[in-house]
Design a protein around this motif. Sequence first.
Motif, mmCIF file in Angstrom:
data_model
loop_
_atom_site.group_PDB
_atom_site.id
_atom_site.type_symbol
_atom_site.label_atom_id
_atom_site.label_comp_id
_atom_site.label_asym_id
_atom_site.label_seq_id
_atom_site.Cartn_x
_atom_site.Cartn_y
_atom_site.Cartn_z
ATOM 1 N N THR A 168 0.856 -1.172 0.000
ATOM 2 C CA THR A 168 0.000 0.000 0.000
ATOM 3 C C THR A 168 0.898 1.229 0.000
ATOM 4 O OG1 THR A 168 -1.777 -1.123 1.194
ATOM 5 C CG2 THR A 168 -1.734 1.289 1.296
ATOM 6 N N ARG A 197 -5.332 1.414 2.505
ATOM 7 C CA ARG A 197 -5.335 -0.001 2.097
ATOM 8 C C ARG A 197 -6.603 -0.356 1.335
ATOM 9 N NH1 ARG A 197 -5.976 -4.097 0.258
ATOM 10 N NH2 ARG A 197 -5.364 -6.200 0.943
ATOM 11 N N HIS A 198 -7.717 0.270 1.674
ATOM 12 C CA HIS A 198 -9.011 -0.078 1.071
ATOM 13 C C HIS A 198 -9.581 1.090 0.267
ATOM 14 C CE1 HIS A 198 -9.227 -3.828 3.409
ATOM 15 N NE2 HIS A 198 -8.703 -3.130 4.395
#
Length: 322
Positions: free
Chosen positions: A13, A40-41
Amino acid sequence: MMELISCLEADVTMVANEFVDRHMAQANGEYVKVYLYILRHRQEDLDVDRIAEALNHTDADVRRALAYWEKAGVLSVRKKAPETPEAAKGGATKQRRPAYSPEQIEHLGRDEDFTQLLYIAQKYMNKIFSQRDVEVFAYLYDGLGMNAELLEYLVEYCAQSRHTSLRYIETVALNWKEKGFTTVEEARAYAESFQKNTFCVMKAFGLTDRRPGEQEKEMIDRWFHSYGFSRDLVVEACNRSMKATHSPSFQYAEKVLAAWKEAGVRSMRDVTALDENHQKKTARTAAPRAQKKPANQFHNFEQRDTDYDTMVMEQIRSRMQT
């Protein structure tokens, strides 16, 4: 001096240097966790509830972190536009889990199967359920009509895979509901099949030392269930990906299998036929080129076409014309 070596997989990431240099040292550690989780998302739909569940924070903790990073100019927090009637008709937006009142929870508490489910789930997840946790299981049991035995197996299955996040369990439950599973036997058969399919893919890619990521799981599931390919075909696509890219590439295998799906491939015999058709076509087009004199000495070599994507599409067109 010490040499520090990361023991984690290099599925990375990206974090801006400016964040590390200017912001990280001054920020609360819990705020840093929220920011890293969002990074990360970043390609997914996130809300306060999901972030709080993943990080074991309260909703208030997450909101304070978001406000802090927005004020610092690190994040831009924007609310999504309200759902349109057209989107609602098309099912474009996931249905939100309804809230359960304390009275409704109390009523369900008189259901022996439900109370037994909560007891077993807390044991597997090694936690005491909050009101919100109970509401999630109330929704799965009462709202979706999934029986207690199936939900008990669901929790066991997730816990054995080291996934004890309530968000993860709810996502798997919704997936099973969508697939129409009503019994433990149906869910177990699917789970065992998926595990075997996953193992053969990871082995073909030489990745037996780790589990697949979420996107990789989705692709594996698509190859076997949506596309309906057998293990030998999927492994063949993985082998061709390794040969072409010299590294594990789920994306490359996806292109190969999607092309085979479009071409109507159902067996290795079909793949062989596609290969033979491509070789014949390549031979026909290569003969005239071989007679041409090279323009200069720098072109005096045999050029190779290793673009497998182009090859597959040519095979598809050839197959459709025959």
